[in-house]
Design a protein around this motif. Sequence first.
Motif, short mmCIF file in Angstrom:
data_model
loop_
_atom_site.label_atom_id
_atom_site.label_comp_id
_atom_site.label_asym_id
_atom_site.label_seq_id
_atom_site.Cartn_x
_atom_site.Cartn_y
_atom_site.Cartn_z
N THR B 136 0.85 -1.19 0.00
CA THR B 136 0.00 0.00 0.00
C THR B 136 0.89 1.24 0.00
OG1 THR B 136 -0.13 -0.27 2.39
CG2 THR B 136 -2.00 -1.03 1.12
N ARG B 137 0.32 2.33 -0.50
CA ARG B 137 1.16 3.50 -0.73
C ARG B 137 0.63 4.77 -0.09
NH1 ARG B 137 4.20 0.72 -1.40
NH2 ARG B 137 5.39 -0.10 -3.14
N ARG B 138 -0.69 4.85 0.11
CA ARG B 138 -1.30 6.13 0.45
C ARG B 138 -0.81 6.66 1.80
NH1 ARG B 138 -2.91 8.23 -4.11
NH2 ARG B 138 -2.88 6.38 -5.42
N GLY B 139 -0.69 7.98 1.86
CA GLY B 139 -0.12 8.59 3.05
C GLY B 139 -1.15 9.13 4.02
N LEU B 140 -0.69 9.97 4.91
CA LEU B 140 -1.51 10.49 6.00
C LEU B 140 -2.75 11.23 5.51
CD1 LEU B 140 -1.68 11.11 9.10
CD2 LEU B 140 -0.52 13.24 8.55
N PHE B 141 -2.57 12.15 4.59
CA PHE B 141 -3.69 13.00 4.20
C PHE B 141 -4.71 12.24 3.38
CE2 PHE B 141 -0.48 16.05 5.36
CZ PHE B 141 -1.22 16.85 6.21
N ASN B 143 -5.37 9.18 3.62
CA ASN B 143 -6.12 8.31 4.52
C ASN B 143 -6.95 9.09 5.53
OD1 ASN B 143 -5.68 5.44 3.98
ND2 ASN B 143 -3.53 5.97 4.16
N GLY B 144 -6.39 10.21 5.99
CA GLY B 144 -7.11 11.02 6.97
C GLY B 144 -8.39 11.59 6.39
N LEU B 145 -8.36 11.94 5.11
CA LEU B 145 -9.55 12.47 4.45
C LEU B 145 -10.33 11.35 3.76
CD1 LEU B 145 -7.83 15.60 2.89
CD2 LEU B 145 -9.16 15.49 4.98
N ARG B 146 -9.80 10.14 3.86
CA ARG B 146 -10.38 8.96 3.23
C ARG B 146 -10.77 9.22 1.79
NH1 ARG B 146 -10.84 4.04 5.04
NH2 ARG B 146 -10.36 4.60 7.14
#
Lengths: 365, 314
Positions: B136-141, B143-146
Amino acid sequence: MSAGVEALRVPRQVSGARPVGKLFGIAAAAVAVTAFAIPALTGSYWTYVFTYFLVYAMIGLSLVLLTGYVGQISLMGATLVGLGAFTSAAVEVHWGWPFWAAALSAGLITLPFSLLIGFPALRLRGLYLAIATLAFAKLIEELVFKGWPWLTGGFSGMQVHRPHMLIPFESDARYFWLVLGVFCAVLAFTYNFSRSRVGRAMRATRENELAAQAMGINIVKYKMLAFFLSGVVAGLAGALQIHLSKAGSFEAYRFYLSFLIFVMVVIGGVRSMWGALLGGVFLILQTELLRGVEFLTRFTDIAFGVGLIWVVLSNPEGLAGYLRDQWAWVKEKPRWRALVAVAFVAFDIGTMWLLVHFGGQKGAG
Amino acid sequence: MSRSTSVALPAQPVAPAQAARSSEGDTNTTSLFECRGIDVSFGGLKALSDVSVRVDEGEIVGMIGPNGAGKTTLFNVISGFLVANSGKVLLDGRDLTGLLPYERARLGLGRTFQQALLYRDLSVLENLLIASHRHTRRGLFSNGLRLGAAAREEREALERARATMDVVDLTPYWEKKAGALSYGTLRMLELACMLVQAPRFVLLDEPASGIAQRETEALGPLLRRIREQMQTTILIIEHDIPMVSGLSDRMYAMDLGKVIAEGAPAQVLAHPEVVASYLGRPETVGLEESPKPARRRPAPRRTAGAPRGGGSPT
């Protein structure tokens, strides 16, 4: 056995794939009801207290991000909150920045400080890190808070006005809405990312650094990320706090407060973001309830002590863990569920009533 | 074995390029993994001297030797937890020597630990989701904003975990904390994490230690299946000689920090030095549970002077 037929199927909504739509609807409804009910049903004082609770829950959240998620103990919470508070006040007073820019800078000002303490913290754990952060907090208190009156206003402190953004947020009710909005945004963001690979990588780092590395997790990155996030949330909470009380001096952000925050979050449950909320509830309940009666005032510290002992002895995951366990028990007995729900609501109303009639200064009404 | 063989392992994002196994006996099989001339000393003590190991694409290679022979030390060097004094580590022709453990893991090097190191306070499902990290690659933002991409990635990770749990029969335990599992189930979870992680090359450190005989018997076929379906190449440390010799295409034997024999299992077991060092004392074989001194590296700093087991069990 063929394909685990007899096995429980893993429910769809596990972990990542919760039915966010439904949950979001419930949450939004709860927030909307709260937003109107609190100022309407209680007076200005209790709206103020509730705003105060949200600020403390947010400060608690900053600690959950660091101590709960990656397991780094920090005793500099109050210092970061103070930095945020004073930065937002100073840029407003001296440079005339608008509130949103001041709040933003309050969040961002913590980044270099997080970096400064974060890097040595990569090699420290537990008690040693706690002592290092305490020393760092004291250092900032002496050098920045006491030594730089431009920022902190010296002994007389800083005075600020409640913000005016499109509409005025001067009244307690309006300011409560503002804080509620920011708080919900931060909570939603935390909720989302903690249930994603980022949150899991943090928990993996906390649980087992070796295994985490062997699974391709950059533990340095996630520890630093937790430091940064924790700092930004603390700074933002600081900006909200100083605008709530409209004034503040560095006396309010002494390291004693860091201990208070820490104990509050531990009692609430340090590993879950709900723990920050429950810790805030605990803090407000006990101060406001005990403050009402002269004789009981002296028991505020004792309440914290008792709470802490309870956590250490029997509930390492605090109130959040305790409630989760109780809920799991209730869930198995559907008949109990309605009863518990009723009891819970009764308890809520009862506490509110107690608070308003006996607690704190008498509510305006 | 009761484990279902009809169920296909979950689809994994394996690099298709080298997925095809070269046929047996092919003369120019590519060496997927190689380490050359590894030297490690703790203070004045030589833990590894001039160790070279080569594993071809698709092979299962066993590694045996008495406690203190340096097998786990070698694994620590390969996975990057310990810095060797000299020597090179190559995976797929790529030099891993200077890389950190997590970077090696990202490039497709997996490992398990002797004591089944997992996340004991987290649920079985969460353990498996963590194992998806490298896919998986997605970062904080994100994921935080889904955002959509992050949500999709989450669903895929969950699907992978779910399918893997079905294959190794862990589904009934999905909600349990890893620390609450029996040791055998915990080791199964460890292998399941490996399945999710889907490394190109995996180091297994005594996967059969501490589990019941019946589970050991199931382990061999399971490992074979992992190889067939995941195109994973395996280097395995094991004290259970019948199991490891039945499983391996080739074996290495180590003693006192050196490779003393290499070749087909039967050949290695018959090698006089191996017999002398290890198999000559059958009463100790497989009974040795004495923990070896920790030689892993929590920080880049070298741990110096950790006493070696001295080659003989205490």
